[in-house]
Structures are given as structure tokens and as C-alpha cells.
Write an enzyme that holds these catalytic residues in place. Structure first.
Site, mmCIF file in Angstrom:
data_model
loop_
_atom_site.group_PDB
_atom_site.id
_atom_site.type_symbol
_atom_site.label_atom_id
_atom_site.label_comp_id
_atom_site.label_asym_id
_atom_site.label_seq_id
_atom_site.Cartn_x
_atom_site.Cartn_y
_atom_site.Cartn_z
ATOM 1 N N GLY A 206 2.455 -7.825 -2.532
ATOM 2 C CA GLY A 206 2.142 -7.001 -1.366
ATOM 3 C C GLY A 206 0.675 -7.090 -0.977
ATOM 4 O O GLY A 206 0.187 -6.319 -0.167
ATOM 5 N N TYR B 286 13.508 -1.167 6.120
ATOM 6 C CA TYR B 286 12.526 -1.390 7.182
ATOM 7 C C TYR B 286 13.181 -1.577 8.556
ATOM 8 O O TYR B 286 12.786 -0.920 9.521
ATOM 9 C CB TYR B 286 11.595 -2.549 6.831
ATOM 10 C CG TYR B 286 10.845 -2.302 5.553
ATOM 11 C CD1 TYR B 286 9.950 -1.233 5.451
ATOM 12 C CD2 TYR B 286 11.060 -3.078 4.432
ATOM 13 C CE1 TYR B 286 9.292 -0.982 4.267
ATOM 14 C CE2 TYR B 286 10.396 -2.820 3.242
ATOM 15 C CZ TYR B 286 9.513 -1.780 3.169
ATOM 16 O OH TYR B 286 8.866 -1.516 1.995
ATOM 17 N N ASP C 135 -1.833 -9.140 8.500
ATOM 18 C CA ASP C 135 -2.354 -9.856 7.331
ATOM 19 C C ASP C 135 -3.173 -11.078 7.736
ATOM 20 O O ASP C 135 -4.221 -11.367 7.170
ATOM 21 C CB ASP C 135 -1.201 -10.296 6.421
ATOM 22 C CG ASP C 135 -0.467 -9.096 5.852
ATOM 23 O OD1 ASP C 135 -0.986 -7.969 6.001
ATOM 24 O OD2 ASP C 135 0.610 -9.283 5.283
ATOM 25 N N GLU D 39 0.218 2.304 9.352
ATOM 26 C CA GLU D 39 1.198 1.460 8.677
ATOM 27 C C GLU D 39 2.112 0.747 9.646
ATOM 28 O O GLU D 39 2.851 -0.123 9.250
ATOM 29 C CB GLU D 39 2.046 2.293 7.705
ATOM 30 C CG GLU D 39 1.281 2.801 6.500
ATOM 31 C CD GLU D 39 0.772 1.680 5.599
ATOM 32 O OE1 GLU D 39 1.365 0.596 5.593
ATOM 33 O OE2 GLU D 39 -0.242 1.889 4.938
ATOM 34 N N SER E 213 -0.634 -9.895 0.236
ATOM 35 C CA SER E 213 -0.694 -10.959 1.243
ATOM 36 C C SER E 213 -1.257 -12.278 0.740
ATOM 37 O O SER E 213 -2.096 -12.895 1.388
ATOM 38 C CB SER E 213 -1.529 -10.516 2.443
ATOM 39 O OG SER E 213 -1.092 -9.298 2.907
ATOM 40 N N SER E 214 -0.786 -12.709 -0.418
ATOM 41 C CA SER E 214 -1.211 -14.030 -0.879
ATOM 42 C C SER E 214 -0.766 -15.096 0.116
ATOM 43 O O SER E 214 -1.449 -16.103 0.300
ATOM 44 C CB SER E 214 -0.634 -14.324 -2.263
ATOM 45 O OG SER E 214 0.773 -14.445 -2.200
ATOM 46 N N GLY F 155 3.195 -12.349 -4.272
ATOM 47 C CA GLY F 155 4.354 -11.484 -4.066
ATOM 48 C C GLY F 155 4.076 -10.028 -4.410
ATOM 49 O O GLY F 155 5.000 -9.238 -4.576
HETATM 50 P P1 ADP Z 1 2.616 -11.661 -0.681
HETATM 51 O O1 ADP Z 1 2.171 -12.379 0.552
HETATM 52 O O2 ADP Z 1 2.662 -10.183 -0.532
HETATM 53 O O3 ADP Z 1 1.837 -12.063 -1.893
HETATM 54 P P2 ADP Z 1 5.037 -13.148 -0.213
HETATM 55 O O4 ADP Z 1 6.351 -13.160 -0.955
HETATM 56 O O5 ADP Z 1 5.040 -12.931 1.251
HETATM 57 O O6 ADP Z 1 4.131 -12.096 -0.949
HETATM 58 O O7 ADP Z 1 4.299 -14.554 -0.467
HETATM 59 C C1 ADP Z 1 4.198 -15.069 -1.778
HETATM 60 C C2 ADP Z 1 4.505 -16.553 -1.744
HETATM 61 O O8 ADP Z 1 3.428 -17.274 -1.093
HETATM 62 C C3 ADP Z 1 4.571 -17.165 -3.126
HETATM 63 O O9 ADP Z 1 5.850 -17.010 -3.716
HETATM 64 C C4 ADP Z 1 4.275 -18.632 -2.842
HETATM 65 O O10 ADP Z 1 5.421 -19.299 -2.345
HETATM 66 C C5 ADP Z 1 3.254 -18.541 -1.704
HETATM 67 N N1 ADP Z 1 1.870 -18.592 -2.216
HETATM 68 C C6 ADP Z 1 0.918 -17.663 -2.078
HETATM 69 N N2 ADP Z 1 -0.240 -18.057 -2.650
HETATM 70 C C7 ADP Z 1 -0.011 -19.273 -3.177
HETATM 71 C C8 ADP Z 1 -0.796 -20.215 -3.908
HETATM 72 N N3 ADP Z 1 -2.070 -19.973 -4.224
HETATM 73 N N4 ADP Z 1 -0.200 -21.362 -4.292
HETATM 74 C C9 ADP Z 1 1.084 -21.633 -3.972
HETATM 75 N N5 ADP Z 1 1.874 -20.792 -3.284
HETATM 76 C C10 ADP Z 1 1.350 -19.625 -2.896
#
Ligand code: ADP
Length: 392
Positions: A137, A236, A186, A44, A139-140, A135
Site C-alpha cells: 500500500g 471499494y 500515486d 482519501e 505504491s511501489s 504490495g
Molecule cells: P503497491 O504499489 O502498493 O506496492 P501493487 O500490488 O500495486 O502494490 O504493486 C506491487 C507490484 O509492483 C509488485 O508485485 C511488482 O510486480 C511490482 N514492483 C514494484 N516495485 C518493484 C521492483 N522494485 N522490482 C520489480 N517489481 C516491482
């Protein structure tokens, strides 16, 4: 319990193509995709120069697009829940008029990658679609950055052969344009993930090693507790600081240089809490390399045992678990055919990851359903490919 059916790549691709046609009145000419993160199997701590051992999950971000004339880019997202507007225009990035972060915030991930891409980029139209929960976790954001970089490679015909450079450019985009001081894992797994492999990443040398995980009798279940406990924001940074202080007290640049024997011998020099945090990190570094070796040898019992030790250490020494994650792990371990289970990600809610015989998956989900109530979401997954080009 809702068993999340993974929307297939084809469904997401179709969604992107349809939206592209609707918004830009023409079909896209190329498409790329990346898989969402990291089921973090073990490891981790990206700080303390440790190891992480993730695999890419079968969640996907797709970008479709085409080159356009002029000097304006048009970009749209199909994602729900991001700030408006969902379709934007911005000028082509040039050294004389560089892109800067702004609103909407979701577009900053794309603009940041454009700003960190080597060489000129022509105008384009593009649409993003994803099955990665935003959002959550998973890693979108890294998935979007890496998909963008891959998209730009197609657009310019300039493929980055050094995958490390690609991952680091995406990380820099997140640091500078999304103002998020994230680690490197990520982006690495989104770039380098390979079907049938986990990825052992040494956060000191940045060396990445693929470890095969192709046994068809094996499955990984990601269970989302669907809880997220309120954090003060200092959790963290405080832990990181405690680890740095412990290393400094022992006269080492990081806990990577500290053995368990050294740590035990110097216990008296550390605050109790620093000792516990350091014991977790030093132990986790050791466990992660052992786990990679165990997986290589198909010693799943050993691997599972290390997962459980890791969870216990995250719970007791690092103190980032919570009641719900502990319950999910306990329930998983009660099922025959489960090798091991642990929390994954930042903690205080979020997901667990369980290594299980494929033949036991249904029993496992049923048992979690009965013991946890109807509140968890389970995804059965295998290690997937990272970034790649799709045919339309
Ligand atoms: P995580 O990476 O864990 O999902 P984050 O808060 O770090 O969470 O990132 C999420 C943000 O990334 C979203 O609020 C958005 O701004 C952006 N994002 C991710 N995927 C997309 C997408 N397919 N289209 C538009 N924005 C995106």
C-alpha cells in the site's frame, strides 16, 4: 517494536550498481530515483472529484542503467518476492513490434511505461532496486513506473517538462499493462513530490499545489499495523457506486458539487448507507482544503483536529477502518505532543499517519509499542523529493 531504519538512498543505489555489474559485466552509466508514495495526510477519495493531500515518503526506488547496442533490452530487479525470472530480455519497442504485457508480471510496469513514452527508445540494460515494500500500500508500483519514465528521459535525452503528462503516462501504464484501474495520486506524488512539501491534488482539475511543511520541530510517523483483513473485493466498487448514486439522486455530476447543507437537506431522498458515504466524502473534501490552509499557516492543532475528524468519518461513515487502526490512532492521541492521527490508504489494515512534535516521537513510539504489542512497524519521515537524476 521494530523501528524500520530507512535504508538510505546510497545503500539502495549501491545494491543496484553491484547487481548491474554482476549481471551485465560493466558499470552503469546513469541512475535515477523516485520516492515511494504518499503518506496520505488527508483526503482519501480520488473518486467523486475530491482532493487528496499526500507527501512523498523517504522510501526509494532506484534504476541504474546504460545504453546498449543492438535491439534487445536487458532488465533485472533486486526485489524479493516478485515472480521469476528476475532478469529478462525483450526487444526494443517500435511501432511495428510494440511491447505487450506478459510474464513475469513485475516487468509489465516497466514495459507499460516504455509503451507510453513518446518517441523511440534505444536498447538498454537496467537494474531496479527499492526500499519500498512491495504490495504494502506504499505504491511501489507507481514508484517503479515513475522511476522508469525518468530513466527513459535520461536514456533518450528527452525530458518531459509537463509533469502532468508524465504522471498520466505512468498511470496509463498501470491501467493497460498491469490491468490495475488505479487513480492518479500515486503517480502525481512520485513525479511532483518536493522535499519539505506536501502536495494538494485536485482530482477534478488535476491541479497540484505544493504546501510547505518545513518546520524542523514537526515529524510525521507512519505506523504499519501489519494487518490486512480479508476483503471480498467488492468493498471499494460498492462505496464508489454508493457515492455516485448519492450524487445522481441530488442531480449533481459528482459529490464535489454537493455542499454539506444540501446533503443534509436531502437526507430523506437517500438510503441511510448512501447518506453516510456521501457525508464522509463531502466532509473529507472540505476538510482536505481546510487542512492545506492550516498547514500553510502552521496551525498544526487545527490540522491535527482535521486528521482526527477524518479518521472518525472513515471509521463511522465510510466504514473502512478496523480495530487495529482505531487502536493505533487512539494510542497516538494519548501522547503529549501529538497533533493528530488517522488511518491512511485503503483501510481494513495497513498504516496510520500521525503528525507529532519531533521532540515527542520517542514517547509516541514507546507508547504505541506498549499498547499495541510488538506488532507494529514505525517509520519517522519527512516529505521527500519525487523523481530525480542521481550522480553515480
Ligand atoms: P503497491 O504499489 O502498493 O506496492 P501493487 O500490488 O500495486 O502494490 O504493486 C506491487 C507490484 O509492483 C509488485 O508485485 C511488482 O510486480 C511490482 N514492483 C514494484 N516495485 C518493484 C521492483 N522494485 N522490482 C520489480 N517489481 C516491482
Amino acid at each position: 517494536m521494530p523501528l524500520r531504519r530507512l535504508e538510505s538512498l546510497l545503500v539502495i543505489l549501491q545494491e543496484a550498481k553491484n547487481y548491474f555489474k554482476e549481471k551485465f559485466n560493466a558499470p552503469p552509466t546513469f541512475a535515477v530515483c523516485t520516492r515511494g508514495k504518499k503518506g496520505r495526510l488527508l483526503g482519501e477519495q480520488e473518486h467523486s472529484d475530491g482532493f487528496v493531500f499526500p507527501m512523498a515518503l523517504e522510501l526509494v526506488t532506484v534504476i541504474v542503467g546504460r545504453k546498449s547496442d543492438g535491439n534487445v533490452c536487458r532488465l533485472a530487479t533486486c526485489a524479493q518476492g516478485v515472480d521469476e525470472p528476475h532478469v529478462i530480455t525483450f526487444p526494443v519497442h517500435t511501432p511495428d513490434s510494440p511491447l505487450v504485457p506478459g510474464k513475469p508480471s513485475w516487468a509489465n510496469y516497466v514495459k507499460g511505461v516504455i509503451a507510453n513514452f513518446p518517441g523511440p527508445i534505444p536498447a538498454f540494460d537496467a537494474v531496479i532496486a527499492t526500499s519500498v515494500p512491495l504490495g504494502g500500500g506504499l505504491s511501489s508500483s507507481a514508484s517503479l513506473e515513475v522511476a522508469t519514465y525518468t530513466f527513459l528521459e535520461q536514456l533518450t535525452g528527452k525530458e518531459q517538462k509537463d509533469l502532468k503528462v508524465k504522471a498520466l503516462a505512468c498511470q496509463k501504464a498501470e491501467h493497460n499493462f498491469a490491468n490495475m484501474p488505479c487513480g492518479i495520486m500515486d503517480q502525481f506524488i512520485s513525479v511532483m513530490g518536493k522535499r519539505g512539501n506536501a502536495l494538494l491534488l485536485d482530482c477534478r482539475s488535476m491541479e497540484a499545489t505544493l504546501v510547505p511543511m518545513t518546520n524542523p520541530d514537526l515529524a510525521v510517523l507512519v505506523t504499519n499495523s501489519n494487518v490486512r483483513h480479508e476483503l471480498t473485493g467488492s468493498e471499494y466498487p460498492t462505496r464508489r457506486k454508493q457515492c455516485e448514486t448519492a450524487a445522481k439522486t441530488l442531480g449533481k455530476p459528482s459529490l464535489r458539487e454537493v455542499t454539506m447543507a444540501e446533503l443534509e437537506a436531502n437526507k430523506g431522498k437517500l438510503e441511510d448507507v448512501e447518506f453516510c458515504r456521501a457525508r464522509h466524502v463531502v466532509g473529507e473534501i472540505q476538510r482536505t482544503t481546510e487542512a492545506a490552509a492550516a498547514l500553510e499557516k502552521e496551525s498544526y492543532e487545527k490540522f491535527g483536529k482535521l486528521m482526527v475528524e477524518s479518521h472518525n468519518s472513515l471509521r463511522d461513515d465510510y466504514e473502512v477502518s478496523c480495530e487495529e487502526l482505531d487502536l493505533l490512532v487512539k494510542l497516538a492521541l494519548e501522547v503529549d505532543g501529538v497533533y493528530g492521527s488517522r488511518m491512511t490508504g485503503g483501510g481494513f489494515g495497513g498504516c496510520t499517519v500521525t503528525l507529532v512534535k519531533r521532540s515527542s516521537v520517542d514517547n509516541l513510539i514507546k507508547h504505541i509499542q506498549e499498547g499495541y504489542g510488538n506488532k507494529a512497524t514505525c517509520v519517522v519521515t519527512s516529505p521527500a523529493d519525487g523523481a530525480r537524476v542521481l550522480s553515480l
